[in-house]
Scaffold this active site. Structure first.
Site, PDB file in Angstrom:
ATOM      1  N   HIS A  75       0.720  -1.354   0.123  1.00 49.96           N
ATOM      2  CA  HIS A  75       0.090   0.007   0.105  1.00 49.96           C
ATOM      3  C   HIS A  75       0.890   1.285  -0.053  1.00 49.96           C
ATOM      4  CE1 HIS A  75      -2.897   2.967   1.948  1.00 49.96           C
ATOM      5  NE2 HIS A  75      -3.771   2.566   0.800  1.00 49.96           N
ATOM      6  N   ASP A 121      -6.140   1.583  -2.239  1.00 49.04           N
ATOM      7  CA  ASP A 121      -6.892   1.276  -0.836  1.00 49.04           C
ATOM      8  C   ASP A 121      -7.828   0.329  -1.063  1.00 49.04           C
ATOM      9  OD1 ASP A 121      -5.662   3.608   0.095  1.00 49.04           O
ATOM     10  OD2 ASP A 121      -7.482   4.905   0.095  1.00 49.04           O
TER      11      ASP A 121
END
Length: 142
Positions: A75, A121
């Site tokens: 991420h 996300d």
């Protein structure tokens, strides 16, 4: 100008100069948290993931401690790529998404930046849902 007005003006200028040194707060963390809650109902993203392993939370370095920490590392890299490819600021980018049956869908994002960050996300939230959570790794970067 009377002295009282000058005093107020000086106070405002000092306040504004101090405020300019405060780092902006991540605006899209609420959206990311909502995505995590979609894929892991009943979770508390801010409490559970704010300081997990070496990569979940602010910053990140070293070797990820487990699969969940590798999700956070990926991420972080995705956010770096968002800036590198689109010159956008992921923590300040607001996007559109929906949740249905533990599935996150990014839709209606009008810029490449919004679409890219939403996907960062979404992928991370799905990764979190598949990774075991080890309480011993909270606040613990080995």
């Amino acid at each position: 100008m009377n002295p009282a007005h000058l005093l107020v003006l000086a106070a405002v200028c000092i306040s504004l100069s101090g405020a300019s040194s405060i780092a902006p707060q991540p605006l899209n963390l609420i959206q990311f948290g909502n995505m995590i809650q979609c894929t892991i109902p009943g979770s508390s993203p801010l409490l559970d993931y704010a300081d997990y392993g070496c990569y979940c939370g602010r910053g990140g370095s070293g070797t990820p401690v487990d699969k969940l920490d590798r999700c956070c590392q990926a991420h972080d890299k995705c956010y770096t790529d968002a800036y590198r490819f689109y010159r956008c600021w992921p923590f300040l980018t607001l996007y559109s998404h929906t949740c249905s049956n533990r599935k996150v869908i990014c839709r209606g994002n009008t810029t490449k930046c919004k679409a890219f960050v939403c996907n960062c996300d979404r992928v991370a939230a799905n990764c979190f849902a598949k990774a075991p959570y080890n309480k011993r790794n909270y606040n613990n970067c080995k």
